[in-house]
Motif scaffolding. Structure first.
Motif, short mmCIF file in Angstrom:
data_model
loop_
_atom_site.label_atom_id
_atom_site.label_comp_id
_atom_site.label_asym_id
_atom_site.label_seq_id
_atom_site.Cartn_x
_atom_site.Cartn_y
_atom_site.Cartn_z
N ALA A 146 0.97 -1.19 -0.01
CA ALA A 146 -0.09 0.14 -0.07
C ALA A 146 0.89 1.39 -0.15
O ALA A 146 0.43 2.25 -0.89
N VAL A 147 1.88 1.11 0.74
CA VAL A 147 2.67 2.40 0.74
C VAL A 147 3.48 2.55 -0.51
O VAL A 147 3.67 3.60 -1.22
N GLN A 148 3.86 1.40 -1.38
CA GLN A 148 4.51 1.51 -2.64
C GLN A 148 3.53 2.17 -3.55
O GLN A 148 3.80 3.16 -4.39
N GLU A 149 2.21 1.68 -3.67
CA GLU A 149 1.06 2.27 -4.57
C GLU A 149 0.92 3.79 -4.32
O GLU A 149 0.57 4.42 -4.88
N ARG A 150 1.19 4.14 -2.86
CA ARG A 150 0.79 5.71 -2.59
C ARG A 150 1.95 6.75 -2.94
O ARG A 150 1.73 7.44 -3.55
N TYR A 151 3.35 6.07 -3.09
CA TYR A 151 4.34 7.10 -3.46
C TYR A 151 5.05 6.85 -4.74
O TYR A 151 5.30 7.66 -5.62
N LEU A 152 5.32 5.61 -5.07
CA LEU A 152 6.09 5.17 -6.34
C LEU A 152 5.42 5.81 -7.56
O LEU A 152 6.25 6.37 -8.49
N PRO A 153 4.23 5.64 -7.78
CA PRO A 153 3.88 6.21 -9.31
C PRO A 153 3.70 7.61 -9.06
O PRO A 153 4.34 8.37 -10.23
N SER A 154 3.63 8.45 -8.23
CA SER A 154 3.65 9.95 -8.38
C SER A 154 5.13 10.29 -8.28
O SER A 154 5.52 11.46 -9.02
N LEU A 155 5.91 9.67 -7.65
CA LEU A 155 7.42 9.92 -7.78
C LEU A 155 7.87 9.98 -9.00
O LEU A 155 8.58 10.53 -9.68
N ILE A 156 7.58 8.89 -9.75
CA ILE A 156 8.04 8.36 -11.25
C ILE A 156 7.40 9.30 -12.40
O ILE A 156 8.21 9.67 -13.25
N ARG A 157 6.18 9.84 -11.96
CA ARG A 157 5.73 10.59 -12.89
C ARG A 157 6.14 12.55 -12.60
O ARG A 157 5.76 13.20 -12.98
N GLY A 158 6.88 12.40 -11.29
CA GLY A 158 7.52 13.83 -11.03
C GLY A 158 6.52 14.57 -10.53
O GLY A 158 6.67 15.97 -10.66
N GLU A 159 5.48 14.09 -9.72
CA GLU A 159 4.26 14.82 -9.26
C GLU A 159 4.53 15.55 -7.92
O GLU A 159 4.08 16.22 -7.33
N GLU A 160 5.47 14.46 -7.11
CA GLU A 160 5.80 14.87 -5.56
C GLU A 160 7.24 14.43 -5.34
O GLU A 160 7.81 13.50 -6.16
N THR A 161 7.71 14.79 -4.04
CA THR A 161 9.23 14.52 -3.89
C THR A 161 9.16 13.79 -2.66
O THR A 161 8.39 13.94 -1.61
N VAL A 162 10.12 13.02 -2.41
CA VAL A 162 10.38 12.40 -0.88
C VAL A 162 11.84 12.78 -0.52
O VAL A 162 12.69 12.27 -1.37
N ALA A 163 11.96 12.95 0.69
CA ALA A 163 13.21 13.20 1.30
C ALA A 163 14.09 12.11 1.95
O ALA A 163 13.34 11.11 2.24
N ILE A 164 15.32 12.20 1.97
CA ILE A 164 16.01 10.92 2.72
C ILE A 164 16.72 11.71 3.93
O ILE A 164 17.73 12.40 3.84
N ALA A 165 16.18 11.22 5.30
CA ALA A 165 16.68 12.08 6.42
C ALA A 165 17.55 11.09 7.01
O ALA A 165 17.22 10.34 7.92
N LEU A 166 18.65 11.19 6.66
CA LEU A 166 19.65 10.16 7.42
C LEU A 166 20.80 11.10 8.16
O LEU A 166 21.11 10.97 9.60
N THR A 167 21.40 12.10 7.80
CA THR A 167 22.22 13.00 8.42
C THR A 167 21.69 13.89 9.61
O THR A 167 20.49 14.35 9.66
N GLU A 168 22.74 13.99 10.52
CA GLU A 168 22.24 14.69 11.90
C GLU A 168 23.15 15.66 12.42
O GLU A 168 24.36 15.59 11.93
N PRO A 169 22.93 16.55 13.05
CA PRO A 169 23.84 17.65 13.50
C PRO A 169 25.21 17.10 13.92
O PRO A 169 26.14 17.72 13.75
N GLY A 170 24.91 16.02 15.06
CA GLY A 170 26.04 15.43 15.63
C GLY A 170 26.61 14.30 14.89
O GLY A 170 27.76 13.59 15.37
N SER A 171 25.99 13.95 13.46
CA SER A 171 26.84 12.77 12.82
C SER A 171 26.61 12.99 11.44
O SER A 171 26.00 12.31 10.74
#
Length: 384
Positions: A105-130
């Motif tokens: 269900a999560v794949q169906e929610r995000y992947l099609p719109s990402l591939i069409r260029g309709e919305e973005t998803v960030a990668i939140a890995l980096t932190e202030p102390g790391s």
């Protein structure tokens, strides 16, 4: 016999993107780069061209089979038009590869719109102390009935200000280093999520920012992959993004050098064109050589990935050296143009500032050198 030729379909696709970059991206690059607004119009155009679905499942609108070489080629070609827009295929490739391990269900929610260029998803890995030491992150994910509660802060996150969701990496309380880290899909409109803009000297449209998580509830089905395996998963995908980002920088640098060559042909001093002076011609020869050498390090890393061979060290080479080579080449192009190279109305100064970001982003040079050295010490050589 060893072949350095691209597949015919790669060449055809690259030529179409080259024409698009020159026609649609380059003319408005400077204006887009001066704004903090995310270029959704150009992003949607990439979706229409099929660029954002490279290597992602056909059922969601992607191309199907994983093709890191094609992704790198698309990134390089697009960067000649707009450095910031060209980063989109790399970011979507990283995000999309993580979504493949999500609930359906999560794949169906995000992947099609990402591939069409309709919305973005960030990668939140980096932190202030790391920063570069991502395994030292402190954001926590505490298990509760029906899901998890996240607390912590992420910083220098690409697309933080325009994303509909973020892939947040957090650790189970009591764990340390790379163990116990999981990945979660966190909608940005969730209660307890706030984002703050971080302005840089370049890459303004990418919406860099910090993300704060204050008792953010994430349901069980928003866990990405296996619990406690999030760090290892994202690190493996950085091996392709690092080489692709190297090509992004080189694409911008090659365009800058091409502009310098044309300027040197047209500009005359003391009765002869600049091309007649060794101070100019040697400078162009030197940077052309360096760009070519750096380019093939990146493509070799992507080819090794495509053929299922070890490529971590080559990918790190493609991340620390090509951005440096690109920055130096753009600086040389600026000097060849004289005062025009420094002028804000021309794109050279903008490319210089945008490319400089990749000396730091997605792993500093020092971190990449540690990875390369570790591989040499372990295996004795990086050559296959």
């Amino acid at each position: 016999m060893v072949s350095f030729a691209f597949e015919p379909e790669h060449v055809e696709f690259a030529e179409s993107l080259k024409a698009f970059a020159a026609r649609e991206l380059l003319p408005n690059y400077r204006d887009r780069a001066a704004s903090t607004d995310f270029p959704f119009e150009a992003f949607k155009q990439l979706g229409d061209l099929g660029v954002l679905g490279i290597g992602l499942p056909e059922e969601f609108g992607g191309t199907g089979d994983d093709d890191p070489v094609l992704l790198g080629l698309a990134t390089e070609v697009l960067a000649a038009g707009d450095v910031n827009v060209a980063s989109a295929p790399v970011q979507i490739g990283l995000v999309g590869s993580q979504f493949l391990h999500c609930d359906r269900a999560v794949q169906e929610r995000y992947l099609p719109s990402l591939i069409r260029g309709e919305e973005t998803v960030a990668i939140a890995l980096t932190e202030p102390g790391s920063g570069s030491d991502a395994s030292a992150l402190r954001t926590t994910a505490t298990k509760v009935d029906g899901g998890w509660v996240l607390n912590g802060e992420k910083t220098a996150i690409t697309w933080a200000m325009n994303a509909s969701a973020s892939l947040v990496y957090a650790r189970t309380p009591g764990t340390s280093r790379s163990t116990g880290i999981s990945c979660f899909v966190v909608p940005m409109d969730s209660t307890g999520v706030t984002a703050h803009h971080m302005l840089g000297m370049g890459c303004l449209p990418l919406g860099w920012g910090s993300i704060h998580l204050d008792d953010v509830f994430v349901p069980d089905d928003h866990l990405v992959g296996e619990e406690g395996r999030g760090f290892h998963s994202v690190m493996s995908h950085f091996d392709f993004s690092r080489a692709a980002l190297g090509l992004l920088c080189l694409g911008a640098a090659q365009r800058s050098l091409d502009e310098a060559v044309q300027y040197a042909k047209d500009r005359e001093t003391f009765g002869k064109p600049l091309t007649e002076y060794q101070g100019i011609s040697f400078l162009i020869a030197e940077h052309t050589t360096l760009l070519e050498a750096a380019r093939w390090i990146c493509y070799r890393a992507l080819w090794l990935r495509a053929t299922g061979q070890p490529h971590t060290a080559l990918a790190s080479m493609g991340k620390w050296w090509p951005p440096l080579v690109a920055k130096d080449a753009i600086e040389a192009a600026m000097r060849i143009h004289g005062n025009l190279g420094y002028a804000a109305e021309f794109p050279l100064q903008q490319r210089y500032r945008d490319v400089t970001a990749y000396l730091i982003a997605d792993g500093t040079s020092e971190i990449q050198k540690r990875i390369i050295a570790g591989d040499v010490f372990r295996r004795g050589t990086v050559n296959l």
